[in-house]
Each structure stands twice: as structure tokens, then as C-alpha cells.
Write a protein that holds these residues in place. Structure first.
Motif, PDB file in Angstrom:
ATOM      1  N   GLY A 199       0.779  -1.239   0.000  1.00  0.00           N
ATOM      2  CA  GLY A 199       0.000   0.000   0.000  1.00  0.00           C
ATOM      3  C   GLY A 199       0.804   1.278   0.000  1.00  0.00           C
ATOM      4  O   GLY A 199       0.242   2.357   0.219  1.00  0.00           O
ATOM      5  N   PHE A 200       2.108   1.206  -0.233  1.00  0.00           N
ATOM      6  CA  PHE A 200       2.910   2.440  -0.236  1.00  0.00           C
ATOM      7  C   PHE A 200       2.617   3.272  -1.484  1.00  0.00           C
ATOM      8  O   PHE A 200       2.351   2.728  -2.553  1.00  0.00           O
ATOM      9  N   THR A 201       2.696   4.583  -1.310  1.00  0.00           N
ATOM     10  CA  THR A 201       2.509   5.496  -2.440  1.00  0.00           C
ATOM     11  C   THR A 201       3.824   6.215  -2.720  1.00  0.00           C
ATOM     12  O   THR A 201       4.722   6.264  -1.865  1.00  0.00           O
ATOM     13  N   LYS A 202       3.889   6.789  -3.913  1.00  0.00           N
ATOM     14  CA  LYS A 202       5.081   7.553  -4.305  1.00  0.00           C
ATOM     15  C   LYS A 202       5.322   8.703  -3.323  1.00  0.00           C
ATOM     16  O   LYS A 202       6.455   8.947  -2.897  1.00  0.00           O
ATOM     17  N   GLU A 203       4.253   9.399  -2.937  1.00  0.00           N
ATOM     18  CA  GLU A 203       4.389  10.553  -2.044  1.00  0.00           C
ATOM     19  C   GLU A 203       4.996  10.120  -0.700  1.00  0.00           C
ATOM     20  O   GLU A 203       5.847  10.809  -0.137  1.00  0.00           O
ATOM     21  N   GLU A 204       4.545   8.974  -0.195  1.00  0.00           N
ATOM     22  CA  GLU A 204       5.068   8.497   1.096  1.00  0.00           C
ATOM     23  C   GLU A 204       6.568   8.199   1.000  1.00  0.00           C
ATOM     24  O   GLU A 204       7.347   8.561   1.884  1.00  0.00           O
ATOM     25  N   LEU A 205       6.961   7.541  -0.079  1.00  0.00           N
ATOM     26  CA  LEU A 205       8.373   7.165  -0.203  1.00  0.00           C
ATOM     27  C   LEU A 205       9.261   8.385  -0.490  1.00  0.00           C
ATOM     28  O   LEU A 205      10.404   8.441  -0.027  1.00  0.00           O
ATOM     29  N   VAL A 206       8.736   9.371  -1.210  1.00  0.00           N
ATOM     30  CA  VAL A 206       9.499  10.600  -1.430  1.00  0.00           C
ATOM     31  C   VAL A 206       9.730  11.304  -0.089  1.00  0.00           C
ATOM     32  O   VAL A 206      10.834  11.794   0.196  1.00  0.00           O
ATOM     33  N   ALA A 207       8.684  11.331   0.749  1.00  0.00           N
ATOM     34  CA  ALA A 207       8.820  11.985   2.063  1.00  0.00           C
ATOM     35  C   ALA A 207       9.865  11.267   2.915  1.00  0.00           C
ATOM     36  O   ALA A 207      10.700  11.898   3.583  1.00  0.00           O
ATOM     37  N   ILE A 208       9.852   9.933   2.883  1.00  0.00           N
ATOM     38  CA  ILE A 208      10.830   9.170   3.680  1.00  0.00           C
ATOM     39  C   ILE A 208      12.231   9.346   3.096  1.00  0.00           C
ATOM     40  O   ILE A 208      13.214   9.535   3.824  1.00  0.00           O
ATOM     41  N   GLY A 209      12.324   9.315   1.774  1.00  0.00           N
ATOM     42  CA  GLY A 209      13.632   9.440   1.117  1.00  0.00           C
ATOM     43  C   GLY A 209      14.285  10.791   1.298  1.00  0.00           C
ATOM     44  O   GLY A 209      15.502  10.933   1.141  1.00  0.00           O
ATOM     45  N   SER A 210      13.502  11.794   1.641  1.00  0.00           N
ATOM     46  CA  SER A 210      14.070  13.135   1.805  1.00  0.00           C
ATOM     47  C   SER A 210      14.702  13.334   3.179  1.00  0.00           C
ATOM     48  O   SER A 210      15.320  14.349   3.445  1.00  0.00           O
ATOM     49  N   LYS A 211      14.533  12.337   4.064  1.00  0.00           N
ATOM     50  CA  LYS A 211      15.145  12.449   5.391  1.00  0.00           C
ATOM     51  C   LYS A 211      16.543  11.832   5.398  1.00  0.00           C
ATOM     52  O   LYS A 211      16.825  10.927   4.604  1.00  0.00           O
TER      53      LYS A 211
END
Ligand SMILES: [Fe+2]
Length: 390
Positions: free
Chosen positions: A355-367
Motif C-alpha cells: 500500500g505504499f505510495t510515491k508521495e510516502e516514499l518521497v517523504a521518507i527518502g528526503s530524510k
């Protein structure tokens, strides 16, 4: 040789096929009367558990069973801890994968703590980053019996506890005194572990070994343990995943490697994969090993490229070259390809299945999830690595 380093003590270790059968008499000899058996439902339903319960009965040791399903949550730990306290258990035995062992560790801490207070305090208040209280020193006596060769929780000083959801987290209950008193590693307990669990657990152990081995916090002592264990995984894991799940030698190698992975991360820390695994695992319900298996190759491939841009003499590349020699592959790229082959054999589900979305992974990847990584990746690199997992 490192100028100076220190090693956190590990508990006693009993290793080998069949050693689990000695546990009941050992508990009796130590004078325990009431065991809290915090264990996976799979173990509790099996013949090895029935035999253990009979052995305890023969030794006049009572056993109360506390089933664990899924990864430990704030709610499950609070509930199990209160049961353990009200049942008057004087020792906790954890049997199963990382979820069962982390649950057992947290229950041993919280049952002891709750016995000294009249307040109903949640374990959440002691978790790193989300709690407001310092974790209490001390716990009930704790024995750990790993069955899946994965997290190495049996050798670490923390329990990872989750609260899944939009404001979810995965945080540690951590103290030097939480390392189990005795670890019983009986590889024969893993023979019936299915392919999916074997694969995800093993890729967690391999990630932990690799991240600790190349960590900027590692030292000569941990390097020697981790390198040998990585060598074992590179040989044993393909055997198991190619359909030889009942290969006891391969199971023994993986059980040893998983234990060493716990010793290694307790002393040298972790890197990018686990830096991202925390927030990813807090967002949706997904096995930790599946996250590690999805990330281990792209992260380390990017690290090799980044290290080569800065010259061939980095300690990271030198360490991968040592692994390459033991895996009989060609240099750092050969290590990446051998890991990719193991991941292919694992047949892990992709993150989109959870159920992951692109927006969620972009937010995590930016940390910044670099932790103790010897090579730093840019924010653009980490975001694109995570996006590519969908
Ligand atoms: Fe892990």
C-alpha cells in the motif's frame, strides 16, 4: 589496529542442534518456578513446544504461554506485561523470530518495572524519540531462543516496538541491561520455517552484518566476527532458497550468522537500509526483512558508485573486496550481484503490495537515514532509490 574500542557484553550462548532440549532442566537448576513463555503462535502449536512443556512439568516448573502474532506494538506489549506481572512469572523465555524475542525482551522489562509502581504506565513512554521517560535499568531474567535466523534480537540490547498508521513509528526500548542472560541457538528449530520467512529473516541478518561491518563505528573485533558470518551467509542462503530448507548445516550457518548480526549491530550500529526501514515499517504493516531485502541491493549499489567517484581506496570498497574474496566473486560489483541473486531467490513482494505510495516514499527518502554509513548519498539519490521500489 583501532586505537581504542569497547565491546558490550553478550549473554551466555548455548549453540547446536538439540540444545533446546536442555532448557527445561536448566531453568529448574537455576531455581525458577513460573516461566512466561513469550513465543510465536507457530512455535506454540508445534511438537517442540509440547516436548518443552512436558520437560518443564517433569522438572516441576510451571509455564504460562503468551502468544505473539505480528510485530510488537505498544498495545501488545502493555497487555502482555500486565499479564506477566499478574501471573507472578519469575523468568521470561522468548521463542520465535524477532517479533517474539523483542516482545519477550520488552515484557521482561515492563513486568519488572510495573511491579514497582501502582500507575499503569505504557511502554510507549520509554521508547526512543517518542517517550518522555528514561528506560528503566533491569528486567526479569530473560532467555532467548531464536527460531528464524533473522534479527539477532537474541544478542541485542533493544526491542523494536511499532505503532502502525499515519502517525506511526518503529522505535526502540533500549538499555545495556536488556541483552538476554542466555541465548539458546538450536538450528534444528528452524528446519520447519517456511521459505518466505526464511528469506526475509536471512536478508535482514545479511543487511545487519553488512551495515555493521562497513559502519564507521566498527572495529577490529566486530570486523572479524562479521566478515566470517557474511561469508557463511553467501554460501548457505542460496542453498536454502534453492529448495533445501531442511539442510541442517545451512540452517546452522544462518543461525550463527544471525546471532553474530545482533552482536555486530549492538556494537557497530547500522546504515541506510535500517535508517529507512524504521519509517517505512511505521507507515504500513510490512515485515522488516522484506524492507531490508528490497533495499539492500539498490542502496549498496549506489554506495559503491559514490565511493568509486571519490577514489578506489575507501575502507568501504576495501571491505567489499574482502567479502568478494570469500564469496569467490569479482570485487565490489560481484558482491552486489551475488546479493542481487540472493534477493531474486527470495522472491520478496514489492513495497507497492503493502500500500505504499510515491508521495510516502518521497517523504521518507528526503530524510537523512545515513546513520553510521561510511558513504553518504544525496537526497536526490535516496528519493529516486525509494521511488524505484514501487
Ligand atoms: Fe534488522
Amino acid at each position: 589496529m583501532d586505537a581504542r574500542f569497547s565491546i558490550a557484553a553478550t549473554g551466555s550462548l548455548s549453540f547446536g542442534a538439540g540444545v533446546f532440549d536442555d532448557l527445561a532442566s536448566h531453568l529448574a537448576k537455576l531455581g525458577y518456578h513460573t516461566v512466561a513463555l513469550v513465543a510465536s503462535k507457530t512455535f506454540l502449536q508445534g511438537s517442540r513446544c509440547s516436548a518443552f512443556l512436558q520437560q518443564c512439568k517433569d522438572c516441576e516448573v510451571s509455564v504460562l504461554t503468551y502468544p505473539v502474532s505480528g510485530e510488537p506494538s505498544v498495545g501488545s506489549i502493555d497487555e502482555l506485561s500486565h499479564s506477566c506481572l499478574s501471573d507472578g512469572c519469575d523468568v521470561v523465555v522468548g521463542v520465535g523470530g524477532g517479533s517474539a524475542l523483542d516482545s519477550a525482551k520488552a515484557v521482561a522489562v515492563m513486568a519488572k518495572y510495573l511491579a514497582r509502581t501502582t500507575e499503569r504506565i505504557s511502554v510507549k513512554r520509554f521508547l526512543e524519540g517518542v517517550g518522555d521517560l528514561t528506560p528503566p535499568p533491569g528486567r526479569l531474567p530473560l532467555f532467548a531462543v531464536p527460531t528464524t535466523a533473522g534479527t539477532g534480537s537474541e544478542a541485542t540490547k533493544n526491542a523494536v516496538i511499532a505503532q502502525v498508521g499515519p502517525n506511526g513509528f518503529k522505535k526502540s526500548l533500549r538499555h545495556d541491561s536488556y541483552i538476554p542472560d542466555l541465548v539458546v541457538v538450536d538450528p534444528s528449530l528452524a528446519i520447519t520455517v517456511p521459505q518466505t520467512v526464511t528469506a526475509a529473516s536471512a536478508l535482514d541478518a545479511l543487511t545487519q552484518l553488512l551495515e555493521a561491518y562497513v559502519s564507521v563505528k566498527s572495529n577490529t573485533f566486530i570486523d572479524s566476527l562479521a566478515l566470517e558470518a557474511i561469508a557463511l551467509v553467501g554460501n548457505a542462503l542460496p542453498k536454502l532458497l534453492e529448495g533445501n530448507l531442511d539442510d541442517l548445516d545451512a540452517r546452522s550457518d544462518m543461525a550463527y550468522a544471525a546471532y553474530i548480526s545482533g552482536v555486530a549491530i549492538a556494537n557497530a550500529g547500522l546504515g541506510y537500509v535500517h535508517g529507512f526501514a524504521g519509517p517505512i515499517g511505521g507507515l504500513h504493516s510490512i515485515p522488516h526483512g522484506v524492507i531490508c531485502g528490497n533495499l539492500i541491493v539498490p542502496i549498496h549499489k549506489a554506495m559503491v558508485l559514490a565511493a568509486k567517484e571519490h577514489g578506489q581506496d575507501s575502507s568501504f570498497l576495501q571491505k567489499l573486496t574482502k567479502i568478494a574474496a570469500l564469496w569467490h566473486v569479482d570485487g565490489p560489483e560481484g558482491v552486489i550481484e551475488h546479493m542481487a541473486q540472493m534477493v531474486r531467490l527470495a522472491k520478496l513482494p514489492p513495497l507497492r503490495d503493502y500500500g505504499f505510495t510515491k508521495e510516502e516514499l518521497v517523504a521518507i527518502g528526503s530524510k537523512d537515514a545515513s546513520r553510521n554509513s561510511p558513504v553518504k548519498l544525496t537526497q536526490e539519490q535516496t528519493i529516486s532509490l525509494l521511488e524505484a521500489l514501487l
